[in-house]
Design a protein around this motif. Structure first.
Motif, short mmCIF file in Angstrom:
data_model
loop_
_atom_site.label_atom_id
_atom_site.label_comp_id
_atom_site.label_asym_id
_atom_site.label_seq_id
_atom_site.Cartn_x
_atom_site.Cartn_y
_atom_site.Cartn_z
N LEU A 137 62.97 27.12 89.11
CA LEU A 137 63.72 26.72 90.29
C LEU A 137 65.13 27.27 90.11
O LEU A 137 65.66 27.27 88.99
CB LEU A 137 63.74 25.20 90.41
CG LEU A 137 64.15 24.65 91.78
CD1 LEU A 137 63.15 25.06 92.85
CD2 LEU A 137 64.23 23.12 91.72
N GLU A 138 65.71 27.75 91.17
CA GLU A 138 67.04 28.36 91.12
C GLU A 138 67.99 27.54 91.98
O GLU A 138 67.58 26.96 92.97
CB GLU A 138 66.94 29.79 91.66
CG GLU A 138 68.22 30.58 91.64
CD GLU A 138 67.99 32.05 92.05
OE1 GLU A 138 68.99 32.76 92.20
OE2 GLU A 138 66.82 32.46 92.24
N PHE A 139 69.25 27.50 91.58
CA PHE A 139 70.23 26.92 92.49
C PHE A 139 71.37 27.88 92.69
O PHE A 139 71.67 28.71 91.85
CB PHE A 139 70.69 25.51 92.07
CG PHE A 139 71.60 25.42 90.88
CD1 PHE A 139 72.97 25.56 91.02
CD2 PHE A 139 71.09 25.13 89.63
CE1 PHE A 139 73.82 25.44 89.94
CE2 PHE A 139 71.93 24.99 88.54
CZ PHE A 139 73.29 25.15 88.69
N ARG A 140 71.98 27.73 93.87
CA ARG A 140 73.08 28.59 94.29
C ARG A 140 74.11 27.75 95.02
O ARG A 140 73.85 26.65 95.46
CB ARG A 140 72.57 29.67 95.24
CG ARG A 140 71.57 30.63 94.63
CD ARG A 140 71.26 31.78 95.53
NE ARG A 140 72.49 32.43 95.97
CZ ARG A 140 72.56 33.24 97.02
NH1 ARG A 140 71.49 33.49 97.74
NH2 ARG A 140 73.69 33.79 97.36
N MET A 141 75.26 28.36 95.22
CA MET A 141 76.31 27.81 96.07
C MET A 141 76.69 26.38 95.70
O MET A 141 76.99 25.56 96.56
CB MET A 141 75.90 27.91 97.54
CG MET A 141 75.60 29.31 97.98
SD MET A 141 75.02 29.37 99.68
CE MET A 141 74.18 30.94 99.70
N LEU A 142 76.70 26.09 94.41
CA LEU A 142 77.21 24.80 93.95
C LEU A 142 78.70 24.74 94.28
O LEU A 142 79.44 25.66 93.93
CB LEU A 142 77.00 24.64 92.44
CG LEU A 142 77.58 23.38 91.82
CD1 LEU A 142 76.83 22.14 92.28
CD2 LEU A 142 77.56 23.49 90.30
N ALA A 143 79.11 23.70 94.95
CA ALA A 143 80.51 23.58 95.35
C ALA A 143 80.93 22.12 95.38
O ALA A 143 80.17 21.26 95.84
CB ALA A 143 80.73 24.21 96.73
N VAL A 144 82.14 21.88 94.88
CA VAL A 144 82.74 20.55 94.94
C VAL A 144 84.10 20.69 95.60
O VAL A 144 84.90 21.57 95.23
CB VAL A 144 82.87 19.93 93.53
CG1 VAL A 144 83.58 18.59 93.59
CG2 VAL A 144 81.49 19.80 92.87
N ALA A 145 84.37 19.84 96.58
CA ALA A 145 85.67 19.86 97.26
C ALA A 145 86.78 19.74 96.23
O ALA A 145 86.68 18.90 95.33
CB ALA A 145 85.75 18.73 98.28
N PRO A 146 87.81 20.56 96.32
CA PRO A 146 88.88 20.50 95.32
C PRO A 146 89.41 19.09 95.04
O PRO A 146 89.58 18.73 93.86
CB PRO A 146 89.95 21.44 95.88
CG PRO A 146 89.12 22.48 96.62
CD PRO A 146 88.01 21.67 97.25
N PRO A 147 89.63 18.21 96.05
CA PRO A 147 90.14 16.87 95.72
C PRO A 147 89.12 15.99 94.97
O PRO A 147 89.51 14.99 94.37
CB PRO A 147 90.44 16.26 97.09
CG PRO A 147 90.49 17.38 98.05
CD PRO A 147 89.61 18.45 97.49
N ALA A 148 87.84 16.36 95.00
CA ALA A 148 86.80 15.56 94.34
C ALA A 148 86.45 16.06 92.95
O ALA A 148 85.61 15.46 92.27
CB ALA A 148 85.54 15.54 95.21
#
Length: 164
Positions: free
Chosen positions: A85-96
Motif C-alpha cells: 500500500l502506498e501513501f502520498r500527499m501527507l500534509a499537516v496544517a502548519p499551526p497543527a
C-alpha cells in the motif's frame, strides 16, 4: 491527540483538505519549483474518486491534516507493487504541527494496509522533505534506494518502506 478523529473526508471538507495540503507544501517551500502542482494537491474530489483519502479533524471540525492512500496500479500509484500500500500527499496544517497529526495519519495508513492484508507500506518523498524523513524513520520506515526516481529533471524523489 484524543480530540482528533481520523476518517474519510466529507464532501463539504474537500476544499479545506485541499487547502491544508497546499498550505503545508507551500510553507515548506515544496511548490516553488513545481508550477501547477498546487492544483493537483487541491483536487481532493478527484483523489477521493481514484484513491482513499483520510483527514484528521479536531473537535471543532477543523481539518488539521490529510493523506492519500494509493493501491498499486491505480492512477495515483508511483512506486507501489503488488502486496504494498502506498501513501502520498501527507500534509499537516502548519499551526497543527508538532501535535502528532502526521503520525496519527500514517498509523491510520498502517491500519488500512493490515485490514487489506497488505504486508508493506511504501512512499516517495521529495529529497528535501527532511522533517518528513525524520518522522518516517522514527516510525520505522527504511530507505528503499533502488526505487528512488525523478519524475522531472529538477525533482528527486526518495523511496521508503515499512513492514506492517
Amino acid at each position: 491527540m484524543s480530540n482528533v478523529e481520523i476518517r474519510p473526508p466529507r464532501p463539504e471538507e474537500y476544499a479545506a483538505a485541499g487547502e491544508v495540503t497546499v498550505l503545508a507544501y507551500d510553507a515548506d517551500g515544496h511548490l516553488a519549483a513545481d508550477v501547477g502542482y498546487d492544483a493537483v494537491l487541491r483536487d481532493v474530489a478527484r483523489r477521493v474518486g481514484e484513491a482513499e483519502v483520510l483527514v484528521a479533524v479536531d473537535g471543532t471540525g477543523e481539518v488539521l491534516g490529510t493523506v492519500t492512500i494509493v493501491h498499486p496500479g491505480s492512477g495515483y500509484a508511483e512506486i507501489s507493487r503488488p502486496g504494498e500500500l502506498e501513501f502520498r500527499m501527507l500534509a499537516v496544517a502548519p499551526p497543527a504541527r508538532g501535535r502528532g497529526v502526521g503520525e496519527a495519519l500514517i498509523k491510520a495508513v498502517f491500519d488500512r494496509a493490515r485490514a487489506l492484508g497488505l504486508p508493506k507500506v511504501v512512499l516517495s518523498s521529495l529529497d528535501r522533505m527532511h522533517s518528513a524523513h525524520r518522522l518516517y524513520e522514527r516510525l520505522g520506515f527504511a530507505r528503499l534506494p533502488e526505487r528512488d526516481w525523478r519524475p522531472f529533471p529538477h525533482v528527486s524523489l526518495i523511496a521508503y518502506q515499512i513492514d506492517v
